[in-house]
Design a protein around this motif. Sequence first.
Motif, PDB file in Angstrom:
ATOM      1  N   PRO A   1      -1.431   1.001  30.162  1.00 46.79           N
ATOM      2  CA  PRO A   1      -2.070  -0.221  30.240  1.00 46.79           C
ATOM      3  C   PRO A   1      -2.610  -0.202  32.013  1.00 46.79           C
ATOM      4  CG  PRO A   1      -0.308  -0.868  28.990  1.00 46.79           C
ATOM      5  CD  PRO A   1      -0.123   0.564  29.389  1.00 46.79           C
ATOM      6  N   VAL A   2      -1.632   0.217  32.684  1.00 48.18           N
ATOM      7  CA  VAL A   2      -1.988   0.520  34.194  1.00 48.18           C
ATOM      8  C   VAL A   2      -3.067   1.561  34.343  1.00 48.18           C
ATOM      9  CG1 VAL A   2      -1.014   0.991  36.289  1.00 48.18           C
ATOM     10  CG2 VAL A   2       0.459  -0.335  35.195  1.00 48.18           C
ATOM     11  N   ASN A   3      -3.025   2.810  33.950  1.00 47.11           N
ATOM     12  CA  ASN A   3      -3.975   3.557  34.143  1.00 47.11           C
ATOM     13  C   ASN A   3      -5.209   3.268  33.460  1.00 47.11           C
ATOM     14  OD1 ASN A   3      -2.451   5.683  35.258  1.00 47.11           O
ATOM     15  ND2 ASN A   3      -1.667   6.550  33.568  1.00 47.11           N
ATOM     16  N   LEU A   4      -5.326   2.674  32.159  1.00 46.51           N
ATOM     17  CA  LEU A   4      -6.529   2.126  31.599  1.00 46.51           C
ATOM     18  C   LEU A   4      -7.075   1.243  32.588  1.00 46.51           C
ATOM     19  CD1 LEU A   4      -8.458   2.257  29.423  1.00 46.51           C
ATOM     20  CD2 LEU A   4      -7.160   0.437  28.481  1.00 46.51           C
TER      21      LEU A   4
ATOM     22  N   SER B   1      -8.457   3.036  35.795  1.00 39.54           N
ATOM     23  CA  SER B   1      -9.453   3.868  35.508  1.00 39.54           C
ATOM     24  C   SER B   1     -10.955   2.973  35.145  1.00 39.54           C
ATOM     25  CB  SER B   1      -9.305   4.778  34.273  1.00 39.54           C
ATOM     26  OG  SER B   1      -8.243   5.630  34.325  1.00 39.54           O
ATOM     27  N   VAL B   2     -10.708   1.898  34.438  1.00 40.96           N
ATOM     28  CA  VAL B   2     -11.888   1.116  34.155  1.00 40.96           C
ATOM     29  C   VAL B   2     -12.233   0.387  35.699  1.00 40.96           C
ATOM     30  CG1 VAL B   2     -13.044  -0.927  33.153  1.00 40.96           C
ATOM     31  CG2 VAL B   2     -11.477   0.747  31.853  1.00 40.96           C
ATOM     32  N   LYS B   3     -11.597  -0.101  36.357  1.00 35.79           N
ATOM     33  CA  LYS B   3     -11.713  -0.714  37.715  1.00 35.79           C
ATOM     34  C   LYS B   3     -12.450   0.424  38.733  1.00 35.79           C
ATOM     35  CE  LYS B   3      -9.678  -2.898  41.892  1.00 35.79           C
ATOM     36  NZ  LYS B   3      -8.533  -3.280  42.171  1.00 35.79           N
ATOM     37  N   ARG B   4     -12.025   1.603  38.625  1.00 40.99           N
ATOM     38  CA  ARG B   4     -12.734   2.675  39.701  1.00 40.99           C
ATOM     39  C   ARG B   4     -14.056   2.871  39.057  1.00 40.99           C
ATOM     40  NH1 ARG B   4      -7.348   4.797  40.091  1.00 40.99           N
ATOM     41  NH2 ARG B   4      -7.844   6.124  38.357  1.00 40.99           N
TER      42      ARG B   4
ATOM     43  N   ASN C   1     -23.689  13.820  41.185  1.00 43.55           N
ATOM     44  CA  ASN C   1     -23.072  13.051  39.940  1.00 43.55           C
ATOM     45  C   ASN C   1     -22.559  11.634  40.441  1.00 43.55           C
ATOM     46  OD1 ASN C   1     -23.739  15.290  38.245  1.00 43.55           O
ATOM     47  ND2 ASN C   1     -21.494  16.117  38.483  1.00 43.55           N
ATOM     48  N   ARG C   2     -23.207  10.796  39.562  1.00 41.50           N
ATOM     49  CA  ARG C   2     -22.698   9.425  39.819  1.00 41.50           C
ATOM     50  C   ARG C   2     -22.540   8.719  38.544  1.00 41.50           C
ATOM     51  NH1 ARG C   2     -27.314   8.015  44.134  1.00 41.50           N
ATOM     52  NH2 ARG C   2     -26.286   9.109  45.715  1.00 41.50           N
ATOM     53  N   GLU C   3     -21.429   7.675  38.694  1.00 46.67           N
ATOM     54  CA  GLU C   3     -20.909   6.979  37.482  1.00 46.67           C
ATOM     55  C   GLU C   3     -22.064   6.011  37.125  1.00 46.67           C
ATOM     56  OE1 GLU C   3     -18.987   7.055  34.849  1.00 46.67           O
ATOM     57  OE2 GLU C   3     -17.302   7.291  36.396  1.00 46.67           O
ATOM     58  N   SER C   4     -22.259   5.808  35.999  1.00 45.14           N
ATOM     59  CA  SER C   4     -23.398   4.748  35.353  1.00 45.14           C
ATOM     60  C   SER C   4     -22.495   4.130  34.170  1.00 45.14           C
ATOM     61  CB  SER C   4     -24.567   5.430  34.938  1.00 45.14           C
ATOM     62  OG  SER C   4     -24.439   6.219  33.844  1.00 45.14           O
ATOM     63  N   LEU C   5     -23.004   2.753  34.102  1.00 41.95           N
ATOM     64  CA  LEU C   5     -22.539   2.195  32.672  1.00 41.95           C
ATOM     65  C   LEU C   5     -22.584   2.736  31.554  1.00 41.95           C
ATOM     66  CD1 LEU C   5     -23.558  -1.506  33.679  1.00 41.95           C
ATOM     67  CD2 LEU C   5     -21.274  -0.230  34.132  1.00 41.95           C
ATOM     68  N   LEU C   6     -23.716   3.689  31.423  1.00 39.48           N
ATOM     69  CA  LEU C   6     -23.875   4.436  30.293  1.00 39.48           C
ATOM     70  C   LEU C   6     -23.063   5.446  30.174  1.00 39.48           C
ATOM     71  CD1 LEU C   6     -25.625   4.946  27.552  1.00 39.48           C
ATOM     72  CD2 LEU C   6     -27.238   6.113  28.816  1.00 39.48           C
ATOM     73  N   ARG C   7     -22.846   6.293  31.226  1.00 38.56           N
ATOM     74  CA  ARG C   7     -21.911   7.244  31.343  1.00 38.56           C
ATOM     75  C   ARG C   7     -20.268   7.048  31.213  1.00 38.56           C
ATOM     76  NH1 ARG C   7     -23.336  10.392  36.160  1.00 38.56           N
ATOM     77  NH2 ARG C   7     -24.919  11.489  34.505  1.00 38.56           N
ATOM     78  N   MET C   8     -20.249   5.602  31.854  1.00 35.50           N
ATOM     79  CA  MET C   8     -18.929   5.384  31.931  1.00 35.50           C
ATOM     80  C   MET C   8     -18.163   5.105  30.683  1.00 35.50           C
ATOM     81  SD  MET C   8     -17.526   2.036  33.926  1.00 35.50           S
ATOM     82  CE  MET C   8     -18.551   0.920  33.342  1.00 35.50           C
ATOM     83  N   PHE C   9     -19.020   4.762  29.690  1.00 35.33           N
ATOM     84  CA  PHE C   9     -18.490   4.984  28.046  1.00 35.33           C
ATOM     85  C   PHE C   9     -19.105   5.770  27.188  1.00 35.33           C
ATOM     86  CE2 PHE C   9     -18.287   0.313  30.017  1.00 35.33           C
ATOM     87  CZ  PHE C   9     -16.840   0.290  29.929  1.00 35.33           C
ATOM     88  N   GLY C  10     -19.593   6.905  27.674  1.00 38.18           N
ATOM     89  CA  GLY C  10     -19.898   7.835  26.782  1.00 38.18           C
ATOM     90  C   GLY C  10     -18.815   8.988  26.710  1.00 38.18           C
TER      91      GLY C  10
ATOM     92  N   MET D   1      -9.078   9.642  29.754  1.00 38.88           N
ATOM     93  CA  MET D   1      -7.577   9.022  29.671  1.00 38.88           C
ATOM     94  C   MET D   1      -7.242   8.575  28.697  1.00 38.88           C
ATOM     95  SD  MET D   1      -5.510   6.533  30.743  1.00 38.88           S
ATOM     96  CE  MET D   1      -6.634   5.385  30.469  1.00 38.88           C
ATOM     97  N   ILE D   2      -7.787   8.006  27.810  1.00 36.21           N
ATOM     98  CA  ILE D   2      -7.453   7.430  26.449  1.00 36.21           C
ATOM     99  C   ILE D   2      -6.785   8.274  25.617  1.00 36.21           C
ATOM    100  CG2 ILE D   2      -8.249   5.978  24.475  1.00 36.21           C
ATOM    101  CD1 ILE D   2     -10.050   4.334  26.255  1.00 36.21           C
ATOM    102  N   LYS D   3      -7.753   9.376  25.370  1.00 38.02           N
ATOM    103  CA  LYS D   3      -7.355  10.595  24.562  1.00 38.02           C
ATOM    104  C   LYS D   3      -6.301  11.431  25.079  1.00 38.02           C
ATOM    105  CE  LYS D   3     -11.307  12.444  24.517  1.00 38.02           C
ATOM    106  NZ  LYS D   3     -12.408  13.318  24.224  1.00 38.02           N
TER     107      LYS D   3
END
Length: 100
Positions: A9-12, A15-18, A35-44, A52-54
């Motif tokens: 839970p701490v890692n998740l 990771s989401v916060k960053r 390369n930049r993070e985007s909301l689309l890429r963040m959950f791709g 991290m989840i896997k």
Amino acid sequence: VIWLDLPFPVNLYRSVKRAVQRAWAQQDLWENSNNRESLLRMFGRDSIIWWMIKTHAKNQQKYLKMMQMPEYQHIQWIHLKTPKQVSRFLDQLAVEKHNV
């Protein structure tokens, strides 16, 4: 080797916060990169969050096994499992640095 083996839970959460902070700020993922993070890429499929989840449990087991393997016995492992342990470890380093 300093292993930050923090709870899932701490890692998740971190990771989401960053990822959200990087997406919001349009921050490069690393220096000299476009390369930049985007909301689309963040959950791709290729997102750091999904990775991290896997891999969290699998990597945890892998490193625990490595710590016991004869070929790695020459390595000093520092296994920190909680944010509190990390904080104490860093405090101890600061004291030791000050005393040198």
